[in-house]
Design a protein around this motif. Structure first.
Motif, PDB file in Angstrom:
ATOM      1  N   MET A   1      76.480  31.367  47.498  1.00  0.00           N
ATOM      2  CA  MET A   1      76.073  30.673  48.708  1.00  0.00           C
ATOM      3  C   MET A   1      75.712  31.690  49.780  1.00  0.00           C
ATOM      4  SD  MET A   1      78.567  27.468  49.162  1.00  0.00           S
ATOM      5  CE  MET A   1      79.833  27.514  47.930  1.00  0.00           C
ATOM      6  N   ARG A   2      74.805  31.285  50.598  1.00  0.00           N
ATOM      7  CA  ARG A   2      74.366  32.194  51.650  1.00  0.00           C
ATOM      8  C   ARG A   2      74.826  31.655  52.991  1.00  0.00           C
ATOM      9  NH1 ARG A   2      68.732  34.763  50.490  1.00  0.00           N
ATOM     10  NH2 ARG A   2      69.643  36.066  52.053  1.00  0.00           N
ATOM     11  N   TYR A   3      75.833  32.317  53.530  1.00  0.00           N
ATOM     12  CA  TYR A   3      76.378  31.904  54.817  1.00  0.00           C
ATOM     13  C   TYR A   3      75.683  32.617  55.972  1.00  0.00           C
ATOM     14  CZ  TYR A   3      80.018  29.687  52.128  1.00  0.00           C
ATOM     15  OH  TYR A   3      80.687  28.874  51.267  1.00  0.00           O
ATOM     16  N   ARG A   4      74.765  33.504  55.635  1.00  0.00           N
ATOM     17  CA  ARG A   4      74.071  34.256  56.677  1.00  0.00           C
ATOM     18  C   ARG A   4      73.295  33.335  57.616  1.00  0.00           C
ATOM     19  NH1 ARG A   4      70.338  38.693  54.465  1.00  0.00           N
ATOM     20  NH2 ARG A   4      68.563  37.935  55.593  1.00  0.00           N
ATOM     21  N   LYS A   5      72.628  32.334  57.060  1.00  0.00           N
ATOM     22  CA  LYS A   5      71.874  31.399  57.892  1.00  0.00           C
ATOM     23  C   LYS A   5      72.803  30.606  58.805  1.00  0.00           C
ATOM     24  CE  LYS A   5      67.881  30.509  54.986  1.00  0.00           C
ATOM     25  NZ  LYS A   5      67.139  29.477  54.258  1.00  0.00           N
ATOM     26  N   VAL A   6      73.960  30.215  58.269  1.00  0.00           N
ATOM     27  CA  VAL A   6      74.916  29.462  59.079  1.00  0.00           C
ATOM     28  C   VAL A   6      75.420  30.325  60.223  1.00  0.00           C
ATOM     29  CG1 VAL A   6      77.159  28.306  59.067  1.00  0.00           C
ATOM     30  CG2 VAL A   6      75.583  27.988  57.161  1.00  0.00           C
ATOM     31  N   MET A   7      75.769  31.560  59.917  1.00  0.00           N
ATOM     32  CA  MET A   7      76.269  32.460  60.955  1.00  0.00           C
ATOM     33  C   MET A   7      75.186  32.740  62.006  1.00  0.00           C
ATOM     34  SD  MET A   7      79.367  32.770  60.248  1.00  0.00           S
ATOM     35  CE  MET A   7      79.817  33.980  61.445  1.00  0.00           C
ATOM     36  N   LEU A   8      73.959  32.928  61.569  1.00  0.00           N
ATOM     37  CA  LEU A   8      72.864  33.145  62.516  1.00  0.00           C
ATOM     38  C   LEU A   8      72.629  31.908  63.379  1.00  0.00           C
ATOM     39  CD1 LEU A   8      70.285  35.162  60.383  1.00  0.00           C
ATOM     40  CD2 LEU A   8      71.602  35.974  62.333  1.00  0.00           C
ATOM     41  N   GLY A   9      72.745  30.734  62.776  1.00  0.00           N
ATOM     42  CA  GLY A   9      72.592  29.493  63.539  1.00  0.00           C
ATOM     43  C   GLY A   9      73.677  29.330  64.584  1.00  0.00           C
ATOM     44  N   LEU A  10      74.918  29.634  64.216  1.00  0.00           N
ATOM     45  CA  LEU A  10      76.016  29.552  65.175  1.00  0.00           C
ATOM     46  C   LEU A  10      75.855  30.575  66.295  1.00  0.00           C
ATOM     47  CD1 LEU A  10      79.035  28.988  62.766  1.00  0.00           C
ATOM     48  CD2 LEU A  10      78.012  27.330  64.328  1.00  0.00           C
ATOM     49  N   LEU A  11      75.426  31.776  65.927  1.00  0.00           N
ATOM     50  CA  LEU A  11      75.195  32.818  66.931  1.00  0.00           C
ATOM     51  C   LEU A  11      74.074  32.398  67.882  1.00  0.00           C
ATOM     52  CD1 LEU A  11      75.817  35.688  67.974  1.00  0.00           C
ATOM     53  CD2 LEU A  11      74.044  36.492  66.402  1.00  0.00           C
ATOM     54  N   LEU A  12      73.006  31.845  67.331  1.00  0.00           N
ATOM     55  CA  LEU A  12      71.895  31.378  68.166  1.00  0.00           C
ATOM     56  C   LEU A  12      72.348  30.263  69.101  1.00  0.00           C
ATOM     57  CD1 LEU A  12      68.893  31.437  68.893  1.00  0.00           C
ATOM     58  CD2 LEU A  12      68.515  29.799  67.038  1.00  0.00           C
ATOM     59  N   ALA A  13      73.158  29.331  68.600  1.00  0.00           N
ATOM     60  CA  ALA A  13      73.665  28.250  69.443  1.00  0.00           C
ATOM     61  C   ALA A  13      74.520  28.811  70.574  1.00  0.00           C
ATOM     62  CB  ALA A  13      74.471  27.265  68.607  1.00  0.00           C
ATOM     63  N   PHE A  14      75.351  29.804  70.264  1.00  0.00           N
ATOM     64  CA  PHE A  14      76.178  30.427  71.295  1.00  0.00           C
ATOM     65  C   PHE A  14      75.312  31.110  72.346  1.00  0.00           C
ATOM     66  CE2 PHE A  14      78.438  34.106  72.969  1.00  0.00           C
ATOM     67  CZ  PHE A  14      79.544  33.477  73.528  1.00  0.00           C
ATOM     68  N   VAL A  15      74.291  31.837  71.897  1.00  0.00           N
ATOM     69  CA  VAL A  15      73.415  32.551  72.827  1.00  0.00           C
ATOM     70  C   VAL A  15      72.671  31.561  73.726  1.00  0.00           C
ATOM     71  CG1 VAL A  15      71.346  34.006  72.961  1.00  0.00           C
ATOM     72  CG2 VAL A  15      73.193  34.609  71.405  1.00  0.00           C
ATOM     73  N   VAL A  16      72.184  30.455  73.159  1.00  0.00           N
ATOM     74  CA  VAL A  16      71.489  29.454  73.960  1.00  0.00           C
ATOM     75  C   VAL A  16      72.427  28.876  75.017  1.00  0.00           C
ATOM     76  CG1 VAL A  16      70.461  27.144  73.888  1.00  0.00           C
ATOM     77  CG2 VAL A  16      69.743  28.868  72.254  1.00  0.00           C
ATOM     78  N   GLY A  17      73.652  28.541  74.621  1.00  0.00           N
ATOM     79  CA  GLY A  17      74.621  28.031  75.581  1.00  0.00           C
ATOM     80  C   GLY A  17      74.954  29.038  76.658  1.00  0.00           C
ATOM     81  N   PHE A  18      75.099  30.300  76.276  1.00  0.00           N
ATOM     82  CA  PHE A  18      75.412  31.367  77.216  1.00  0.00           C
ATOM     83  C   PHE A  18      74.287  31.550  78.231  1.00  0.00           C
ATOM     84  CE2 PHE A  18      75.653  35.883  78.405  1.00  0.00           C
ATOM     85  CZ  PHE A  18      76.967  35.946  78.830  1.00  0.00           C
ATOM     86  N   VAL A  19      73.050  31.581  77.733  1.00  0.00           N
ATOM     87  CA  VAL A  19      71.891  31.755  78.615  1.00  0.00           C
ATOM     88  C   VAL A  19      71.735  30.545  79.539  1.00  0.00           C
ATOM     89  CG1 VAL A  19      69.372  31.945  78.658  1.00  0.00           C
ATOM     90  CG2 VAL A  19      70.696  33.357  77.087  1.00  0.00           C
ATOM     91  N   CYS A  20      71.972  29.357  79.010  1.00  0.00           N
ATOM     92  CA  CYS A  20      71.891  28.151  79.852  1.00  0.00           C
ATOM     93  C   CYS A  20      72.923  28.214  80.981  1.00  0.00           C
ATOM     94  CB  CYS A  20      72.097  26.897  79.016  1.00  0.00           C
ATOM     95  SG  CYS A  20      70.708  26.482  77.959  1.00  0.00           S
ATOM     96  N   GLN A  21      74.116  28.689  80.667  1.00  0.00           N
ATOM     97  CA  GLN A  21      75.154  28.799  81.689  1.00  0.00           C
ATOM     98  C   GLN A  21      74.771  29.841  82.740  1.00  0.00           C
ATOM     99  OE1 GLN A  21      77.739  26.923  82.078  1.00  0.00           O
ATOM    100  NE2 GLN A  21      78.745  28.045  83.689  1.00  0.00           N
ATOM    101  N   LEU A  22      74.247  30.978  82.299  1.00  0.00           N
ATOM    102  CA  LEU A  22      73.849  32.030  83.248  1.00  0.00           C
ATOM    103  C   LEU A  22      72.693  31.589  84.136  1.00  0.00           C
ATOM    104  CD1 LEU A  22      74.020  35.309  81.136  1.00  0.00           C
ATOM    105  CD2 LEU A  22      75.563  34.580  82.951  1.00  0.00           C
ATOM    106  N   ALA A  23      71.764  30.851  83.564  1.00  0.00           N
ATOM    107  CA  ALA A  23      70.579  30.425  84.312  1.00  0.00           C
ATOM    108  C   ALA A  23      70.819  29.144  85.108  1.00  0.00           C
ATOM    109  CB  ALA A  23      69.408  30.226  83.354  1.00  0.00           C
ATOM    110  N   HIS A  24      72.009  28.572  84.988  1.00  0.00           N
ATOM    111  CA  HIS A  24      72.354  27.331  85.686  1.00  0.00           C
ATOM    112  C   HIS A  24      71.403  26.187  85.342  1.00  0.00           C
ATOM    113  CE1 HIS A  24      75.431  29.349  87.963  1.00  0.00           C
ATOM    114  NE2 HIS A  24      74.555  30.261  88.335  1.00  0.00           N
ATOM    115  N   ILE A  25      71.043  26.103  84.073  1.00  0.00           N
ATOM    116  CA  ILE A  25      70.251  24.972  83.601  1.00  0.00           C
ATOM    117  C   ILE A  25      71.125  24.155  82.653  1.00  0.00           C
ATOM    118  CG2 ILE A  25      68.005  26.078  83.872  1.00  0.00           C
ATOM    119  CD1 ILE A  25      68.013  26.720  80.924  1.00  0.00           C
ATOM    120  N   PRO A  26      70.881  22.878  82.562  1.00  0.00           N
ATOM    121  CA  PRO A  26      71.722  22.046  81.688  1.00  0.00           C
ATOM    122  C   PRO A  26      71.578  22.443  80.216  1.00  0.00           C
ATOM    123  CG  PRO A  26      70.193  20.695  82.963  1.00  0.00           C
ATOM    124  CD  PRO A  26      69.885  22.117  83.267  1.00  0.00           C
ATOM    125  N   VAL A  27      72.673  22.399  79.519  1.00  0.00           N
ATOM    126  CA  VAL A  27      72.651  22.672  78.082  1.00  0.00           C
ATOM    127  C   VAL A  27      71.881  21.536  77.408  1.00  0.00           C
ATOM    128  CG1 VAL A  27      74.119  22.957  76.054  1.00  0.00           C
ATOM    129  CG2 VAL A  27      74.860  23.854  78.243  1.00  0.00           C
TER     130      VAL A  27
END
Length: 68
Positions: A1-27
């Motif tokens: 099984m390839r968990y790399r895509k799952v880990m990249l997806g979770l990392l991307l979701a975290f980064v999007v949430g982090f950037v949304c919080q920094l930019a004060h835009i709604p998630v």
């Protein structure tokens, strides 16, 4: 099984949430547990469907080659 895509997806979701919080835009998801669960289950369904289709393609390839 390839968990790399799952880990990249979770990392991307975290980064999007982090950037949304920094930019004060709604998630791009409602801040409700039910909505978060819906997004999580949708992601899990997408991932599990991908695994199923990969396994099915490998089995079909084995059948074409005549291998057990």
């Amino acid at each position: 099984m390839r968990y790399r895509k799952v880990m990249l997806g979770l990392l991307l979701a975290f980064v999007v949430g982090f950037v949304c919080q920094l930019a004060h835009i709604p998630v791009p998801a409602p801040p409700v547990l039910g909505a978060a669960l819906l997004v999580f289950l949708t992601s899990c369904g997408y991932w599990l469907t991908g695994l199923y289709l990969q396994r099915r393609a490998k089995e079909a390839q084995r059948e074409r080659r005549g291998a057990p």
